[in-house]
Design an enzyme around this catalytic site. Sequence first.
Site, short mmCIF file in Angstrom:
data_model
loop_
_atom_site.label_atom_id
_atom_site.label_comp_id
_atom_site.label_asym_id
_atom_site.label_seq_id
_atom_site.Cartn_x
_atom_site.Cartn_y
_atom_site.Cartn_z
N ASP A 259 15.11 4.31 -1.71
CA ASP A 259 15.56 3.05 -2.31
C ASP A 259 16.01 3.27 -3.75
O ASP A 259 16.61 2.40 -4.35
CB ASP A 259 14.41 2.03 -2.28
CG ASP A 259 14.83 0.66 -2.79
OD1 ASP A 259 15.87 0.15 -2.33
OD2 ASP A 259 14.11 0.09 -3.64
N GLU A 264 21.92 5.80 -10.93
CA GLU A 264 22.20 4.47 -10.36
C GLU A 264 23.14 3.70 -11.28
O GLU A 264 23.04 3.85 -12.50
CB GLU A 264 20.89 3.69 -10.17
CG GLU A 264 19.97 4.29 -9.14
CD GLU A 264 18.71 3.46 -8.90
OE1 GLU A 264 18.58 2.38 -9.51
OE2 GLU A 264 17.86 3.88 -8.10
N HIS A 282 18.17 0.00 -4.29
CA HIS A 282 17.08 -0.41 -5.19
C HIS A 282 16.64 -1.85 -4.90
O HIS A 282 16.67 -2.73 -5.77
CB HIS A 282 17.52 -0.28 -6.64
CG HIS A 282 16.37 -0.02 -7.57
ND1 HIS A 282 16.44 0.86 -8.63
CD2 HIS A 282 15.11 -0.51 -7.60
CE1 HIS A 282 15.28 0.88 -9.27
NE2 HIS A 282 14.46 0.05 -8.66
#
Length: 532
Positions: A259, A264, A282
């Site tokens: 996740d 990111e 996420h």
Amino acid sequence: MTKPKVLVSDKLSPTAVQIFRDRGIDVDFEPDLGKDKDKLAEVIGQYDGLAIRSATKVTESILRHAGKLRVVGRAGIGTDNVDKDAASKKGVIVMNTPFGNMITTAEHAIAMMFAVARQIPEASASTHAGKWEKSKFMGVELTSKTLGVIGAGNIGGIVCDRARGLKMKVVAYDPFLSEDKAQKMGVEKVELDELLARADFITLHVPLTDTTRNILSAENLAKTRKGVRIINCARGGLVDEEALAEMLKSGHVAGAAFDVFSKEPATENPLFGLPNVVCTPHLGAATTEAQENVALQVAEQMSDYLLTGAVSNALNMPSVTAEEAKVMGPWVKLAGHLGAFIGQMTDEPIKAINILYDGTVAQMNLDALNCAVVAGIMKKANPDVNMVSAPVVAKERGIKISTTNQDKSGAFDGYIKVTVVTEKRERSIAGTVFSDGKPRFIQIKGINIDAEIGAHMLYTTNADVPGIIGTLGQTMGENGVNIANFTLGRSDKGGEAIALLYVDAEVPAPVREKLASTGMFRQIKPLEFDVD
């Protein structure tokens, strides 16, 4: 008396906004204002409090315009969008809500474990495509499998509980988990290598620190049993994604569910496109309940502070009254430094923390000082811990905290001594605050010293023999490490001796290796302290 005024500049639930109003606080709900930094800077000077999520960036520039601002409340854990140093200098408290999304994140980890065990995403995509590949998606049961949990704190503890309900065998690696706490949780406490060798599934629930970064490195991944499945819903950077991709391709690792990622937003990643790898963007805290919980919590916390002065989950302020703060400030710093020293020196699980207050300091707010000590100790394992959450974390880990206060008993008007008890040893350090307001270390392991505390320090132990000072000084000098302060101490002539060096920058690993190669030192440990 003028009512406090709060600006909500991100999307918070209407219920949270109503909490402010019900508590008698004026509130302006402008959920899109946080995206407009110029407009935010223009209006922020009107408000005593600012409630945000992640869209609003509380920068130094914004804070310069915030003449009245007393508190920033973040509905959630992460506060990367808040300049905490600038807020501290401005006298603005930064609060977060560290416990609002624990269940949601734990449930997501369990869901990801099911998904990778039964290849649910791939099977769903195949069926949607009109195929009927029943034999292609052969899964495995969770019942009776061994789950290795790396990090058995708040979220990891919930995962352990849920896994036991699924009739899994649970082994946990956590340096701060005591045997007693592990038994109460119904899990087996093991070292990391044993977990890697035994686990059918591995799930990570630790923060990203220098200690935990790449905790599942290529080397450690090679220690896992063939067919293991790995779940990461904690932090990107805990797993070497390149190495994991290679082990997935080779078949050593049977599947993975992630996740969180090292970079990111993750638009590309070595794990993307591999079979039996489940990826989500996420989503650990992305449930209606979790988002509502953190919003309600931040509204209550901010209201409490603005109306009564009570501080909850503050990241940059001790839990002390305004009257106490002026006197206690240096002692709070000292307490944190004492804890940080022991926290950095202690790798094994802590069973107890004993804190002795002597003389003038024994008359102060010991609850706040205790929190500062415990937060200092816990920060090595969890950088997000603060003076409010630290005692809660310690309690959950089964750590017993005891306090003793006594009248002046020595040369100093007051001092604090911290002793940590583990299964293997006791470790202690004492310190005081001099008349100049600067904290000092005055005793380590029962050896008297007088050490100024700096951001970068080097601690060594050795037998009391000639040549130690020369070796340390020469090695530092030859490698461009400047020593600001050099403190020595010994138990007795020819006995155990220690040195504590305050240096201008971190001592590089090659320099520490040169010291170790002399064979003169029993221990060489770099230390870092927040002295700002």
